[in-house]
Design a protein around this motif. Sequence first.
Motif, PDB file in Angstrom:
ATOM      1  N   MET A 199       6.517  -3.069  -1.541  1.00 51.11           N
ATOM      2  CA  MET A 199       5.862  -2.311  -2.607  1.00 51.11           C
ATOM      3  C   MET A 199       5.697  -0.841  -2.233  1.00 51.11           C
ATOM      4  SD  MET A 199       5.613  -4.324  -5.055  1.00 51.11           S
ATOM      5  CE  MET A 199       4.768  -3.168  -6.097  1.00 51.11           C
ATOM      6  N   VAL A 200       5.303  -0.564  -1.006  1.00 54.58           N
ATOM      7  CA  VAL A 200       5.165   0.827  -0.577  1.00 54.58           C
ATOM      8  C   VAL A 200       6.497   1.550  -0.704  1.00 54.58           C
ATOM      9  CG1 VAL A 200       4.718   2.327   1.397  1.00 54.58           C
ATOM     10  CG2 VAL A 200       3.201   0.383   0.945  1.00 54.58           C
ATOM     11  N   GLU A 201       7.572   0.900  -0.261  1.00 52.16           N
ATOM     12  CA  GLU A 201       8.903   1.499  -0.358  1.00 52.16           C
ATOM     13  C   GLU A 201       9.289   1.727  -1.813  1.00 52.16           C
ATOM     14  OE1 GLU A 201      13.533   0.619   1.027  1.00 52.16           O
ATOM     15  OE2 GLU A 201      11.909  -0.705   1.671  1.00 52.16           O
ATOM     16  N   ALA A 202       8.989   0.751  -2.682  1.00 51.61           N
ATOM     17  CA  ALA A 202       9.345   0.886  -4.097  1.00 51.61           C
ATOM     18  C   ALA A 202       8.586   2.029  -4.756  1.00 51.61           C
ATOM     19  CB  ALA A 202       9.069  -0.427  -4.821  1.00 51.61           C
ATOM     20  N   PHE A 203       7.309   2.180  -4.441  1.00 53.99           N
ATOM     21  CA  PHE A 203       6.538   3.296  -4.999  1.00 53.99           C
ATOM     22  C   PHE A 203       7.079   4.640  -4.497  1.00 53.99           C
ATOM     23  CE2 PHE A 203       2.827   0.223  -5.578  1.00 53.99           C
ATOM     24  CZ  PHE A 203       2.930   0.227  -6.962  1.00 53.99           C
ATOM     25  N   GLU A 204       7.385   4.697  -3.209  1.00 60.03           N
ATOM     26  CA  GLU A 204       7.911   5.946  -2.657  1.00 60.03           C
ATOM     27  C   GLU A 204       9.224   6.330  -3.328  1.00 60.03           C
ATOM     28  OE1 GLU A 204       8.132   5.225   1.511  1.00 60.03           O
ATOM     29  OE2 GLU A 204       6.004   5.702   1.865  1.00 60.03           O
ATOM     30  N   THR A 205      10.055   5.339  -3.627  1.00 59.69           N
ATOM     31  CA  THR A 205      11.323   5.599  -4.319  1.00 59.69           C
ATOM     32  C   THR A 205      11.076   6.243  -5.680  1.00 59.69           C
ATOM     33  OG1 THR A 205      12.397   3.747  -3.189  1.00 59.69           O
ATOM     34  CG2 THR A 205      13.417   4.512  -5.237  1.00 59.69           C
ATOM     35  N   GLN A 206       9.975   5.890  -6.319  1.00 55.70           N
ATOM     36  CA  GLN A 206       9.644   6.450  -7.634  1.00 55.70           C
ATOM     37  C   GLN A 206       8.764   7.696  -7.519  1.00 55.70           C
ATOM     38  OE1 GLN A 206       8.767   3.813 -10.867  1.00 55.70           O
ATOM     39  NE2 GLN A 206       9.501   2.005  -9.774  1.00 55.70           N
ATOM     40  N   GLY A 207       8.613   8.207  -6.302  1.00 58.83           N
ATOM     41  CA  GLY A 207       7.867   9.441  -6.114  1.00 58.83           C
ATOM     42  C   GLY A 207       6.367   9.293  -6.148  1.00 58.83           C
ATOM     43  N   VAL A 208       5.871   8.082  -5.940  1.00 63.16           N
ATOM     44  CA  VAL A 208       4.424   7.827  -5.933  1.00 63.16           C
ATOM     45  C   VAL A 208       3.953   7.782  -4.485  1.00 63.16           C
ATOM     46  CG1 VAL A 208       2.602   6.202  -6.550  1.00 63.16           C
ATOM     47  CG2 VAL A 208       4.545   6.542  -8.097  1.00 63.16           C
ATOM     48  N   ASN A 209       3.052   8.689  -4.115  1.00 61.50           N
ATOM     49  CA  ASN A 209       2.602   8.750  -2.716  1.00 61.50           C
ATOM     50  C   ASN A 209       1.117   8.444  -2.548  1.00 61.50           C
ATOM     51  OD1 ASN A 209       1.401  11.059  -3.681  1.00 61.50           O
ATOM     52  ND2 ASN A 209       2.432  12.480  -2.278  1.00 61.50           N
ATOM     53  N   LYS A 210       0.506   7.890  -3.587  1.00 63.82           N
ATOM     54  CA  LYS A 210      -0.890   7.435  -3.497  1.00 63.82           C
ATOM     55  C   LYS A 210      -0.896   5.965  -3.886  1.00 63.82           C
ATOM     56  CE  LYS A 210      -2.398  12.057  -4.793  1.00 63.82           C
ATOM     57  NZ  LYS A 210      -0.991  12.544  -4.931  1.00 63.82           N
ATOM     58  N   VAL A 211      -1.163   5.082  -2.904  1.00 74.76           N
ATOM     59  CA  VAL A 211      -0.937   3.648  -3.086  1.00 74.76           C
ATOM     60  C   VAL A 211      -2.221   2.871  -2.822  1.00 74.76           C
ATOM     61  CG1 VAL A 211       0.359   1.635  -2.293  1.00 74.76           C
ATOM     62  CG2 VAL A 211       1.496   3.867  -2.487  1.00 74.76           C
ATOM     63  N   VAL A 212      -2.569   1.990  -3.766  1.00 83.70           N
ATOM     64  CA  VAL A 212      -3.745   1.121  -3.661  1.00 83.70           C
ATOM     65  C   VAL A 212      -3.282  -0.334  -3.630  1.00 83.70           C
ATOM     66  CG1 VAL A 212      -5.891   0.367  -4.764  1.00 83.70           C
ATOM     67  CG2 VAL A 212      -5.178   2.769  -4.921  1.00 83.70           C
ATOM     68  N   ALA A 213      -3.734  -1.087  -2.642  1.00 87.36           N
ATOM     69  CA  ALA A 213      -3.505  -2.530  -2.585  1.00 87.36           C
ATOM     70  C   ALA A 213      -4.751  -3.229  -3.112  1.00 87.36           C
ATOM     71  CB  ALA A 213      -3.211  -2.979  -1.166  1.00 87.36           C
ATOM     72  N   GLU A 236       2.311   0.742   6.917  1.00 88.88           N
ATOM     73  CA  GLU A 236       2.131   2.171   6.682  1.00 88.88           C
ATOM     74  C   GLU A 236       2.286   2.481   5.197  1.00 88.88           C
ATOM     75  OE1 GLU A 236       1.418   4.694   8.635  1.00 88.88           O
ATOM     76  OE2 GLU A 236       1.556   3.827  10.650  1.00 88.88           O
ATOM     77  N   GLY A 237       1.543   3.469   4.740  1.00 88.59           N
ATOM     78  CA  GLY A 237       1.714   3.938   3.372  1.00 88.59           C
ATOM     79  C   GLY A 237       0.722   3.399   2.375  1.00 88.59           C
ATOM     80  N   ILE A 238      -0.170   2.482   2.799  1.00 87.74           N
ATOM     81  CA  ILE A 238      -1.242   2.010   1.923  1.00 87.74           C
ATOM     82  C   ILE A 238      -2.461   2.903   2.164  1.00 87.74           C
ATOM     83  CG2 ILE A 238      -2.779   0.106   1.328  1.00 87.74           C
ATOM     84  CD1 ILE A 238      -0.637  -1.813   2.323  1.00 87.74           C
ATOM     85  N   ASP A 239      -2.918   3.559   1.126  1.00 90.80           N
ATOM     86  CA  ASP A 239      -4.029   4.491   1.260  1.00 90.80           C
ATOM     87  C   ASP A 239      -5.386   3.830   1.062  1.00 90.80           C
ATOM     88  OD1 ASP A 239      -2.357   6.944   1.535  1.00 90.80           O
ATOM     89  OD2 ASP A 239      -1.726   6.355  -0.470  1.00 90.80           O
ATOM     90  N   LYS A 265      -2.604   6.495  12.926  1.00 92.63           N
ATOM     91  CA  LYS A 265      -1.826   6.351  11.706  1.00 92.63           C
ATOM     92  C   LYS A 265      -2.563   7.038  10.572  1.00 92.63           C
ATOM     93  CE  LYS A 265      -2.248   2.592   9.192  1.00 92.63           C
ATOM     94  NZ  LYS A 265      -3.262   3.034   8.206  1.00 92.63           N
ATOM     95  N   ALA A 266      -1.868   7.234   9.448  1.00 90.18           N
ATOM     96  CA  ALA A 266      -2.535   7.781   8.269  1.00 90.18           C
ATOM     97  C   ALA A 266      -3.654   6.838   7.847  1.00 90.18           C
ATOM     98  CB  ALA A 266      -1.530   7.961   7.139  1.00 90.18           C
ATOM     99  N   PRO A 267      -4.816   7.347   7.478  1.00 91.43           N
ATOM    100  CA  PRO A 267      -5.971   6.484   7.191  1.00 91.43           C
ATOM    101  C   PRO A 267      -5.746   5.552   5.995  1.00 91.43           C
ATOM    102  CG  PRO A 267      -6.648   8.771   7.493  1.00 91.43           C
ATOM    103  CD  PRO A 267      -5.156   8.779   7.387  1.00 91.43           C
ATOM    104  N   THR A 268      -6.339   4.356   6.098  1.00 88.18           N
ATOM    105  CA  THR A 268      -6.426   3.407   4.997  1.00 88.18           C
ATOM    106  C   THR A 268      -7.897   3.062   4.804  1.00 88.18           C
ATOM    107  OG1 THR A 268      -4.265   2.442   5.531  1.00 88.18           O
ATOM    108  CG2 THR A 268      -5.729   1.151   4.112  1.00 88.18           C
ATOM    109  N   VAL A 269      -8.398   3.213   3.590  1.00 82.35           N
ATOM    110  CA  VAL A 269      -9.812   2.981   3.296  1.00 82.35           C
ATOM    111  C   VAL A 269      -9.960   1.619   2.624  1.00 82.35           C
ATOM    112  CG1 VAL A 269     -11.886   3.902   2.211  1.00 82.35           C
ATOM    113  CG2 VAL A 269     -10.074   5.463   2.966  1.00 82.35           C
ATOM    114  N   ILE A 270     -10.867   0.771   3.135  1.00 85.90           N
ATOM    115  CA  ILE A 270     -11.047  -0.595   2.639  1.00 85.90           C
ATOM    116  C   ILE A 270     -12.431  -0.741   2.007  1.00 85.90           C
ATOM    117  CG2 ILE A 270     -10.974  -3.048   3.213  1.00 85.90           C
ATOM    118  CD1 ILE A 270      -9.436  -2.324   5.744  1.00 85.90           C
TER     119      ILE A 270
END
Length: 543
Positions: A199-213, A236-239, A265-270
């Motif tokens: 999912m992170v890769e798919a969002f990045e492909t579409q130019g989305v760099n803010k990702v919520v799980a 990586e890549g989940i914000d 790593k880049a921070p992830t907030v839970i």
Amino acid sequence: MLVSRTALPAGVVLLALAPAALAAPFTLTIYHTNDLHGRTDQYPQLVSALEQARSEYGEGLLLDAGDIFSGTLYFNAFKGLDAVEFMNAMGVDAFVPGNHEFDLNAPENGHQALAALFEAAEFPILGANLDFTGAPEFSELLGESISAEPQPGHLYDGVILEQGGERIGVFGLSTQSSESVSSPGNVTIGDYRAAAEAMVEAFETQGVNKVVALTHLGFDSDPAVGNDRLLAQHVEGIDVIIGGHSHTRLEPPVTVAENDRGEAKAPTVIGQANEYGQYLGVMQVTFDDDGVVTDSSGELLAAEDFEPDPDADAMLAPYTAQIEELRDAEVGVTLDETLPNPRHGNGDEQSVRANETALGNLIADGQLAAARRVNPETVLALQNGGGVREPIPQGPVTVGELIAVQPFGNRLTLMDLTGAELLDTFEIALAGAPEESGAFLQISQGTEVVYDSSEPAGERVVSLKVTENGALTDIDPARTYVVATNNFTAAGGDSHTALEGAHEDDRSHIVGNTDWEMLRDYLVEQGEIAPRVEGRIVDVAGE
């Protein structure tokens, strides 16, 4: 545009453009709920909390992390269709199914109640590691993998939602433990980490760099099936992770800034908002131009601090009226005399929290009967004395009276315990006797505990026997036994640390109905009820 005046010839002015790096950072606001478990009567106060939060923090995404199903009369009557009406009114933006959403699967027709819930939803359903294609009841609701224009009630891996002029990627993950603790049936559940990475890769492909799980994994649940901490460390890549399942009260949100090797790593907030609609979660996350989290904050707003919203209260009223009718419904059994629930505080010499009681025996026997329908190898059932709250009055028994006896909506749980763990469990249960303790255990028929309350705590059990092949047999410390209890006790409630260890070792699985339902079913099955104290628990002190 900035204007700079320097020591230049008269009449000459130097103009300089502001660099792009001075652009204002973007802050995303998220409101979130999880694990309501049929507490529909919490929504009027949650609506008020949300209204106040929006007035203070502004517009934001509203996300729900699953387990709408199970736990109350509301759920029994309406199968989540009451809850979804409030979720629609609040403006939920996305929902991930929890393990209990799969509880009502029927071999003959699948997840009809869940499909009806989805069809009624005015928001998308997310599950990147859920595959609904093998379940025909969902065939009309299947969407594409990622949609920027999601349809209400349709199923997606993830969606792209716009917030404050920014595109936010949101995807769902649900726990693989559903395969053993619920009934997913033809819905298959894949690896959560592999799904998240895709999912992170798919969002990045579409130019989305803010990702919520949006997850129903649990904050720090069993690593064998995954949890939010592991997700943050490994992918990586989940914000942001908005979670459920473990009923964890995270205030403030937790930030993970290291991977599983301890490297930065880049921070992830839970975030997670406890359980049962007691809180509305609020989170604010600030991003730089590259979509990296630079700051975060959050709080949990207690629903009890807010007056019910009048419109939501009016919506709730007809549901509650039907619940009250169900509450007063007779189950079809009449008691010739009251089944007491003795307590020392009421002046009783005996107590459900210190002695065997007839009502405690009845409850444990009902649990054992329900457990053996799931696993015939179950040898005994345990009911914590702290979970038995009221007597059952003489006369026709009603649903409401049974719920008063066991009001917490705890569910049948099967555990694989060694004999040594069982002995430790009874040492904990009997540590305070003859004084009252919620940890004191009522036990099912065919079990005998002999103890000496004059001995030091931890050294009191004289013998523990269960019935095997028609005869009482001493527990073998080295053997493993299947034991039934409720999910509260199984998870270590009332200081049952021996059970908690097995629970954390994934030897504990919720398998059945709520406690009062098991009691109802057993009463009806037995017809004539005459439970009594019969020497299942014996204190030999002073003999």
